[in-house]
Scaffold this motif. Structure first.
Motif, short mmCIF file in Angstrom:
data_model
loop_
_atom_site.label_atom_id
_atom_site.label_comp_id
_atom_site.label_asym_id
_atom_site.label_seq_id
_atom_site.Cartn_x
_atom_site.Cartn_y
_atom_site.Cartn_z
N GLU A 98 11.25 12.48 -5.66
CA GLU A 98 11.27 11.13 -6.22
C GLU A 98 10.00 10.43 -5.79
N MET A 99 9.08 10.17 -6.73
CA MET A 99 7.77 9.62 -6.40
C MET A 99 7.87 8.14 -6.09
N PRO A 100 7.02 7.66 -5.16
CA PRO A 100 6.95 6.22 -4.92
C PRO A 100 6.41 5.50 -6.15
N ASN A 101 6.67 4.23 -6.24
CA ASN A 101 6.16 3.41 -7.33
C ASN A 101 5.20 2.38 -6.76
N ILE A 102 3.92 2.43 -7.19
CA ILE A 102 2.91 1.48 -6.74
C ILE A 102 2.22 0.90 -7.96
N GLN A 103 1.97 -0.39 -7.93
CA GLN A 103 1.36 -1.08 -9.06
C GLN A 103 0.10 -1.80 -8.61
N THR A 104 -0.93 -1.78 -9.46
CA THR A 104 -2.14 -2.58 -9.25
C THR A 104 -2.00 -3.87 -10.04
N LEU A 105 -2.16 -5.00 -9.36
CA LEU A 105 -2.07 -6.30 -10.01
C LEU A 105 -3.47 -6.83 -10.30
N ALA A 106 -3.58 -7.78 -11.20
CA ALA A 106 -4.88 -8.32 -11.61
C ALA A 106 -5.58 -8.99 -10.44
N ALA A 107 -6.91 -8.87 -10.40
CA ALA A 107 -7.71 -9.51 -9.35
C ALA A 107 -7.70 -11.02 -9.54
N GLU A 108 -7.87 -11.73 -8.42
CA GLU A 108 -7.88 -13.18 -8.44
C GLU A 108 -9.12 -13.69 -7.69
N ILE A 129 1.35 -3.94 -5.24
CA ILE A 129 2.74 -4.01 -4.80
C ILE A 129 3.35 -2.61 -4.83
N ILE A 130 4.14 -2.28 -3.78
CA ILE A 130 4.92 -1.03 -3.73
C ILE A 130 6.38 -1.42 -3.90
N THR A 131 6.99 -0.95 -4.98
CA THR A 131 8.38 -1.33 -5.26
C THR A 131 9.38 -0.27 -4.82
N SER A 132 8.92 0.99 -4.64
CA SER A 132 9.83 2.06 -4.24
C SER A 132 9.05 3.12 -3.48
N SER A 133 9.68 3.70 -2.46
CA SER A 133 9.04 4.78 -1.71
C SER A 133 9.51 6.15 -2.16
#
Length: 533
Positions: free
Chosen positions: A126-136, A148-152
């Motif tokens: 079961e792969m972790p879930n990681i998201q890249t959010l827009a730069a500010e 953000i990491i939503t799942s390990s």
């Protein structure tokens, strides 16, 4: 007859339970205690050791119930040790979602006995879930990255962060990287990082990443473009002193990328330049723009420091910090035109006209590619302990310049620790010209019957210090060298005599010229034939 049958039965029972028969190792069934995609923990018991020393024991695992596969060896056991004994081990690097067979074993006297076989299937990954959010907060030299990491999944996350580059598909191996160590934070994990020292008006690619079980997993790739923020260029001029007043001068040389909302001068004493005098807060439309402000009610004999300033995009940019002492006459000097200008050198000339009210401790010239050369940004050429009648001229040769480049220079003096500058002048170096050497393709004879060789040399940018020839009578022979004196008229024509090897012979000839850098320039190597007899 009945008694005989009973006796025979007793004898038979005694033979089946022969007390002299050896006790063998007895192993329990394997128990699975922890199972993942790539590992398994197993336990079992050695219930009995038996009558013999156990030379090796442990577990074996395989993909086939009829084979033994990989052994996990736990060592030898003396038969006098107490039993039961607990056995435990971990098998790593297993395949995910795969069926395995595991069993215990014990070896004694060269014989191996096995416990019962236990089967299990490793977990799917079961792969972790990681998201890249827009730069500010994107500016000219920095930007805030977010992820953000939503799942390990069912992997252990040991590290996470960002990678970024001005090329696509940045990784931990080929780009800039910012790493955070995971100390068991609860999910979801929001994280961010402000990247600094970026190049203005440049596109950058970035993505979040995490490391789990020695594997790097990346979020979606995103990008941003930094703003082209350039600070205005500002110069502090020379102040005009009065007895108890100053006229402070500045100049806005070029605008920045954001409008200038205010400019003026600051001044003070003892390195505390905090008194601000605003010259204007009107928008500028032409550059350069010179300005000045007047300061009154100052103290006679006091040294003041001052600098020009401009505010653009909320950021204040300052010019050079200068100093002046009230109630004293400043030294007077001139910056003169350069002499002996070449593509790589120039002689810079200045003149000290008067020393002012106090002795001059140092005089010299500052030069730079900067349009405002000073002691902070330029090259310094100086004379100290001035004990000559005034006025007097001084000059310095500047070498190793870059051809076809513009340079700025001006005179300066130091009196009572205060620096005074003369007028700024400039010069542009010429194009670099290479030395040319041509070996003449002919042989003559001198009055003594020797061979006469000749060449023509054109001097380039660098001064020539030696001319001559190299010659040999075959490729395998070491060459001989002849230095030839010559005039410095351009082009330079040289001749030299070499021994005649005889009729119909080959002579290898090559002219050379050595410049004042120690660099040789050679003409073509010619293979000349002497006359036939």
């Amino acid at each position: 007859m009945k008694k005989a049958k009973i006796l025979l039965a007793l004898l038979s029972l005694t033979a089946c339970e022969d007390p002299s028969a050896p006790t063998l190792p007895e192993l329990s069934e394997v128990k699975i205690t922890d199972l993942g995609p790539h590992h398994v923990y197993v336990d079992a018991f050695l219930n009995k050791i038996g009558d013999h020393d156990i030379t090796e024991h442990g577990f074996t695992i395989s993909l086939d119930s009829n084979s033994n596969g990989i052994y996990s060896k736990l060592g030898a056991i003396n038969r006098n040790e107490k039993s039961p004994k607990k056995l435990s081990t971990e098998f790593k690097e297993l395949k995910a979602n795969t069926k395995y067979f595991v069993k215990t074993y014990a070896t004694y006297n060269g014989t191996t006995v096995y416990g019962s076989t236990k089967s299990f299937t490793t977990s799917p990954i079961e792969m972790p879930n990681i998201q890249t959010l827009a730069a500010e907060a994107i500016e000219g030299q920095f930007a805030k990255l977010r992820g953000i990491i939503t799942s390990s999944g069912n992997l252990e996350i040991s590290q996470y962060g960002f990678v970024w580059s001005n090329s696509e598909h940045p990784t931990v191996d080929n780009s800039s990287r910012y790493a955070l160590i995971n100390y068991g934070q609860s999910l979801p994990i929001n994280f961010e990082y402000v990247v600094v020292d970026l190049n203005p008006e440049t596109k950058y690619y970035f993505r979040s990443y995490l490391k789990a079980n020695d594997t790097f997993i990346y979020g979606e790739e995103m990008s941003f473009i930094t703003q082209n923020i350039i600070a205005p260029k500002i110069r502090t001029g020379e102040a005009i002193p009065g007895e108890t007043s100053l006229v402070l001068k500045g100049e806005i040389l070029a605008p920045g990328t954001k409008p200038i909302t205010e400019y003026g001068m600051t001044y003070g004493t003892d390195n505390n330049i905090q008194i601000k005098i605003k010259a204007s807060d009107a928008a500028l439309s032409t550059y350069p723009t010179a300005f000045d402000v007047s300061v009154n009610n100052l103290l006679k004999g006091t040294t003041y420091q001052y600098t020009a300033y401009a505010i653009s995009g909320g950021v204040t940019t300052y010019g050079e910090i200068k100093t002046i002492t009230l109630g004293s006459t400043a030294p007077q000097m001139q910056t003169l035109s350069p002499l002996a200008l070449t593509p790589v050198s120039a002689t810079l000339v200045g003149k000290l006209l008067s020393a002012g009210d106090y002795a001059v401790s140092e005089v010299g010239i500052i030069w730079s590619k900067n349009a405002d050369p000073n002691l902070q940004n330029g090259q310094q050429l100086k004379l100290s302990n001035i004990n000559q009648p005034l006025p007097f001229s001084f000059q310095f040769k500047v070498e190793n310049l870059v051809p076809e480049n513009k340079y700025y220079y001006r005179t300066y003096t130091i009196s009572r620790g205060q620096v005074y500058y003369g007028e700024t002048k400039s010069f542009t170096t010429g194009k670099l010209v290479a030395t040319a050497v041509r070996t003449n393709n002919q042989l003559e004879k001198d009055d003594n019957g020797n061979l006469l060789i000749s060449a023509e040399i054109t001097q380039g940018t660098y001064r020539l210090v030696e001319f001559g020839f190299l010659y040999a009578y075959s490729e395998n022979e070491s060459h001989s060298k002849i230095k030839v004196p010559a005039t410095y008229n351009n082009p330079i024509k040289i001749k030299a005599s070499i021994p005649n090897p005889g009729c119909g012979k080959s002579v290898l000839v090559r002219a050379y010229a050595l410049d004042d850098r120690g660099v040789n320039t050679f003409g073509d190597k010619l293979n000349l034939e002497t006359e036939q007899c």
